[in-house]
Every structure is written in C-alpha cells, then in structure tokens.
Design a protein around this motif. Structure first.
Motif, PDB file in Angstrom:
ATOM      1  N   GLU A   1     -13.451  -4.342 -59.232  1.00  0.00           N
ATOM      2  CA  GLU A   1     -13.668  -4.981 -57.819  1.00  0.00           C
ATOM      3  C   GLU A   1     -12.821  -4.572 -56.873  1.00  0.00           C
ATOM      4  N   ALA A   2     -11.599  -4.852 -56.809  1.00  0.00           N
ATOM      5  CA  ALA A   2     -10.472  -4.536 -55.949  1.00  0.00           C
ATOM      6  C   ALA A   2     -10.566  -3.304 -55.477  1.00  0.00           C
ATOM      7  N   VAL A   3     -10.679  -2.310 -56.499  1.00  0.00           N
ATOM      8  CA  VAL A   3     -10.733  -0.752 -56.007  1.00  0.00           C
ATOM      9  C   VAL A   3     -12.019  -0.370 -55.376  1.00  0.00           C
ATOM     10  N   THR A   4     -13.143  -0.804 -55.958  1.00  0.00           N
ATOM     11  CA  THR A   4     -14.196  -0.672 -55.311  1.00  0.00           C
ATOM     12  C   THR A   4     -14.559  -1.263 -53.799  1.00  0.00           C
ATOM     13  N   ALA A   5     -13.780  -2.450 -53.667  1.00  0.00           N
ATOM     14  CA  ALA A   5     -13.904  -3.032 -52.200  1.00  0.00           C
ATOM     15  C   ALA A   5     -13.050  -2.230 -51.225  1.00  0.00           C
ATOM     16  N   ARG A   6     -11.843  -1.710 -51.659  1.00  0.00           N
ATOM     17  CA  ARG A   6     -10.854  -0.934 -50.714  1.00  0.00           C
ATOM     18  C   ARG A   6     -11.319   0.377 -50.528  1.00  0.00           C
ATOM     19  N   TYR A   7     -11.936   1.092 -51.575  1.00  0.00           N
ATOM     20  CA  TYR A   7     -12.298   2.563 -51.443  1.00  0.00           C
ATOM     21  C   TYR A   7     -13.699   2.962 -51.680  1.00  0.00           C
ATOM     22  N   GLY A   8     -14.649   2.061 -52.399  1.00  0.00           N
ATOM     23  CA  GLY A   8     -15.991   2.233 -52.318  1.00  0.00           C
ATOM     24  C   GLY A   8     -16.391   2.693 -53.869  1.00  0.00           C
ATOM     25  N   SER A   9     -17.475   2.646 -54.227  1.00  0.00           N
ATOM     26  CA  SER A   9     -17.829   2.933 -55.613  1.00  0.00           C
ATOM     27  C   SER A   9     -17.685   4.295 -55.963  1.00  0.00           C
ATOM     28  N   GLY A  10     -17.051   4.714 -57.219  1.00  0.00           N
ATOM     29  CA  GLY A  10     -16.984   6.221 -57.704  1.00  0.00           C
ATOM     30  C   GLY A  10     -16.181   6.859 -56.579  1.00  0.00           C
ATOM     31  N   TYR A  11     -15.183   6.441 -55.996  1.00  0.00           N
ATOM     32  CA  TYR A  11     -14.250   7.031 -55.098  1.00  0.00           C
ATOM     33  C   TYR A  11     -13.228   7.710 -55.933  1.00  0.00           C
ATOM     34  N   VAL A  12     -13.005   9.047 -55.695  1.00  0.00           N
ATOM     35  CA  VAL A  12     -11.871   9.882 -56.297  1.00  0.00           C
ATOM     36  C   VAL A  12     -11.015  10.072 -55.285  1.00  0.00           C
ATOM     37  N   PRO A  13      -9.591   9.659 -55.405  1.00  0.00           N
ATOM     38  CA  PRO A  13      -8.652   9.485 -54.304  1.00  0.00           C
ATOM     39  C   PRO A  13      -8.150  11.049 -54.254  1.00  0.00           C
ATOM     40  N   LYS A  14      -7.676  11.367 -53.065  1.00  0.00           N
ATOM     41  CA  LYS A  14      -7.226  12.655 -52.569  1.00  0.00           C
ATOM     42  C   LYS A  14      -5.893  12.652 -53.185  1.00  0.00           C
ATOM     43  N   PRO A  15      -5.136  13.740 -53.430  1.00  0.00           N
ATOM     44  CA  PRO A  15      -3.834  13.855 -54.080  1.00  0.00           C
ATOM     45  C   PRO A  15      -2.690  13.022 -53.374  1.00  0.00           C
ATOM     46  N   GLN A  16      -2.880  13.066 -51.793  1.00  0.00           N
ATOM     47  CA  GLN A  16      -2.143  12.475 -51.203  1.00  0.00           C
ATOM     48  C   GLN A  16      -2.303  10.649 -51.000  1.00  0.00           C
ATOM     49  N   GLU A  17      -3.454  10.409 -51.566  1.00  0.00           N
ATOM     50  CA  GLU A  17      -3.770   8.927 -51.832  1.00  0.00           C
ATOM     51  C   GLU A  17      -3.406   8.411 -53.184  1.00  0.00           C
ATOM     52  N   SER A  18      -3.024   9.216 -53.908  1.00  0.00           N
ATOM     53  CA  SER A  18      -3.143   8.826 -55.655  1.00  0.00           C
ATOM     54  C   SER A  18      -2.027   7.589 -55.665  1.00  0.00           C
ATOM     55  N   ASP A  19      -1.030   7.883 -55.011  1.00  0.00           N
ATOM     56  CA  ASP A  19       0.071   6.958 -55.058  1.00  0.00           C
ATOM     57  C   ASP A  19      -0.283   5.596 -54.702  1.00  0.00           C
ATOM     58  N   GLU A  20      -0.878   5.282 -53.559  1.00  0.00           N
ATOM     59  CA  GLU A  20      -1.722   4.183 -52.998  1.00  0.00           C
ATOM     60  C   GLU A  20      -2.439   3.594 -54.115  1.00  0.00           C
ATOM     61  N   VAL A  21      -3.453   4.335 -54.584  1.00  0.00           N
ATOM     62  CA  VAL A  21      -4.439   3.645 -55.409  1.00  0.00           C
ATOM     63  C   VAL A  21      -4.002   3.232 -56.835  1.00  0.00           C
ATOM     64  N   ALA A  22      -2.824   4.134 -57.131  1.00  0.00           N
ATOM     65  CA  ALA A  22      -2.231   3.895 -58.406  1.00  0.00           C
ATOM     66  C   ALA A  22      -1.245   2.708 -58.609  1.00  0.00           C
ATOM     67  N   ALA A  23      -0.759   2.516 -57.182  1.00  0.00           N
ATOM     68  CA  ALA A  23       0.042   1.222 -56.989  1.00  0.00           C
ATOM     69  C   ALA A  23      -0.744   0.000 -56.879  1.00  0.00           C
ATOM     70  N   LEU A  24      -2.027  -0.059 -56.273  1.00  0.00           N
ATOM     71  CA  LEU A  24      -2.888  -1.206 -56.314  1.00  0.00           C
ATOM     72  C   LEU A  24      -3.261  -1.360 -57.771  1.00  0.00           C
ATOM     73  N   ILE A  25      -3.658  -0.526 -58.452  1.00  0.00           N
ATOM     74  CA  ILE A  25      -4.095  -0.541 -59.982  1.00  0.00           C
ATOM     75  C   ILE A  25      -2.891  -1.255 -60.730  1.00  0.00           C
ATOM     76  N   ALA A  26      -1.879  -0.786 -60.452  1.00  0.00           N
ATOM     77  CA  ALA A  26      -0.583  -1.355 -61.244  1.00  0.00           C
ATOM     78  C   ALA A  26      -0.088  -2.756 -60.995  1.00  0.00           C
ATOM     79  N   ASP A  27      -0.251  -2.949 -59.557  1.00  0.00           N
ATOM     80  CA  ASP A  27       0.004  -4.136 -59.154  1.00  0.00           C
ATOM     81  C   ASP A  27      -0.974  -5.283 -59.966  1.00  0.00           C
ATOM     82  N   TYR A  28      -2.486  -5.022 -59.738  1.00  0.00           N
ATOM     83  CA  TYR A  28      -3.270  -6.015 -60.541  1.00  0.00           C
ATOM     84  C   TYR A  28      -3.177  -6.088 -62.036  1.00  0.00           C
TER      85      TYR A  28
END
Length: 256
Positions: A187-214
């Motif tokens: 839900e947190a990832v979907t709320a921030r990036y949208g459903s089914g979103y695939v991060p761009k390479p430059q965004e992967s650290d941000e997405v990974a950090a969000l998931i790791a934090d949760y």
C-alpha cells in the motif's frame, strides 16, 4: 536517512530440493530443468548437498507468473540474464534485495553443533521447520543469534524444546502478521508511485529504501510488541511464584 538495520538477514533461509519444491509448488524435475536452462541461479553446494535460498524461491515465483502470462522459457531466460547483467532491470534487482536482504556470506563460520541427539524427535523437527541442518553426525542451528544463545546454555535440550513449542504455537499467527506487514508495504509503495510501477534505474535506491524501511519497521514493531508482552506475562508469573512462596511459608527458616 540512516541505513536500515537488517537484523534478520544475516543468513537467508535455505532449502533442499524437495523442500523448495513443496514451498514453491514447482516439481523437483522442473526446478532442475529451470536450472539447466539458466532460468534459476545455481544452488550453494556443501559436499554432495545443494542448498537453495529465498532468492531461488523468488525466482521460481517470478517464473510461474511469467509462464501464466504467456512467456516461454527462452523469454524468461533472457529476462533473468538481463537482470544478472545489470541492464535496465537493475532497479528490479535493487528492490528484490531490499525485500530479501543480502545473501549470506559463504565465508561465515560453520554452525556449532548442538548437544542433543541428532536422531531424536527434537532434532528432526528443528530441521523440518528450517531452523537447523544436519552436519555430519550432529545437528546445528542455522540462525546465528539463536545458535549463540542455545549453545551457551547448560541445558540445550530444554532450549530446543522451548523453540519448538513457540514454533508450533505461533506458526499461523506469524504468517498472518507477515502477510499484514507485506500488505502495508504494498500500500505504501502504491500510494507513492502508483499501481504496477517499475522504478527507473535512478529511482531504484529510493524505492528500495522505502521498502527496506517498512520491512525493518515491521520487524522492530513486532519485536517491541513481543518484548512488551513477555515482560507483562513474566511479571505476572513472578508475582504468582513469590505469592506461592509466601503462602506456603517456604521463606520462613526452619525452627523459627
């Protein structure tokens, strides 16, 4: 932002072929075929034994999903090859590592053998639930923190029996808690990036950090709640114990 503390991923869970097949729903024959076609990473070898981990389980689930979507094995092999080579799918790898944590370091010392009967019921149950493995003519716990506590005990069998009692009584509850935490992460990832979103390479650290934090927040919260509950029940048990001593008069010296 401080780096997440991966308290649980010192070592990923490991599975032998039959156990991996049971958990994943993929037959041993198909797992071998996927390995031969380059779809599945090679297992860790220890003597004649092969050990798979949660990365392999994740790969098998991805393979199943891609097959259901109509991809053939050649396309799937190319997909994983591009992931391993770090092409545009590097972001997905980064997210996968955030979910599963780092792979275990093969240089980690061999686990210490337990002083219990390797042919006994307790040893067999420890191995069957993935908490231990057979090492030559003994059994050893695979989680370093648990192993450290149990091996320093003067009554290792009692410690093992406590572990098994907890596993038997909380298995379903823990799985439900994990599912709740994963749902919150989704839900947190979907709320921030949208459903089914695939991060761009430059965004992967941000997405990974969000998931790791949760993930780490969930672990910290579960640990805190368990500790709080333990303290409450232990205070109650100690109160009952001391009350019993007083009621029986055991504290009064003989002859008083």
């Amino acid at each position: 932002m401080s780096a997440p503390v991966n308290v649980w991923c010192v070592s990923l869970a490991e599975y032998q072929l039959d156990e991996l097949a049971r958990i994943s729903g993929v037959s041993p024959r198909n797992i071998r075929a996927y390995r031969e076609r380059g779809l599945l990473d090679p297992p860790r070898r220890q003597g004649r034994s092969a050990f798979y981990d949660d990365y392999h389980l994740s790969q098998l689930k991805t393979i199943n999903q891609l097959l259901r979507k109509g991809f053939n094995s050649a396309h799937i092999a190319e997909f994983f090859a591009r992931m391993r080579e770090g092409h545009d799918l590097a972001a997905i790898l980064g997210v996968q590592q955030a979910i599963l944590g780092s792979k275990a370091d093969d240089s980690v010392a061999e686990p210490a053998a337990l002083d219990i009967d390797p042919d006994g019921d307790e040893a067999q149950r420890l191995v069957s639930c993935g908490l231990a493995e057979f090492v030559e003519n003994s059994v050893a716990l695979v989680h370093p923190a648990i192993a450290e506590i149990v091996t320093r005990s003067t009554d290792q069998l009692s410690s093992v029996q406590m572990i098994l009692r907890v596993v038997d009584s909380t298995g379903g509850t823990i799985d439900e808690l994990a599912a709740t935490l994963v749902g919150a992460i989704e839900e947190a990832v979907t709320a921030r990036y949208g459903s089914g979103y695939v991060p761009k390479p430059q965004e992967s650290d941000e997405v990974a950090a969000l998931i790791a934090d949760y993930r780490d927040l969930g672990i910290a919260l579960a640990t805190h709640l368990l500790d709080k509950g333990l303290r409450r029940h232990m205070v109650s048990a100690f109160s009952d114990y001391t009350t019993g001593i007083g009621a029986r008069g055991n504290w009064i010296p003989a002859g008083s």
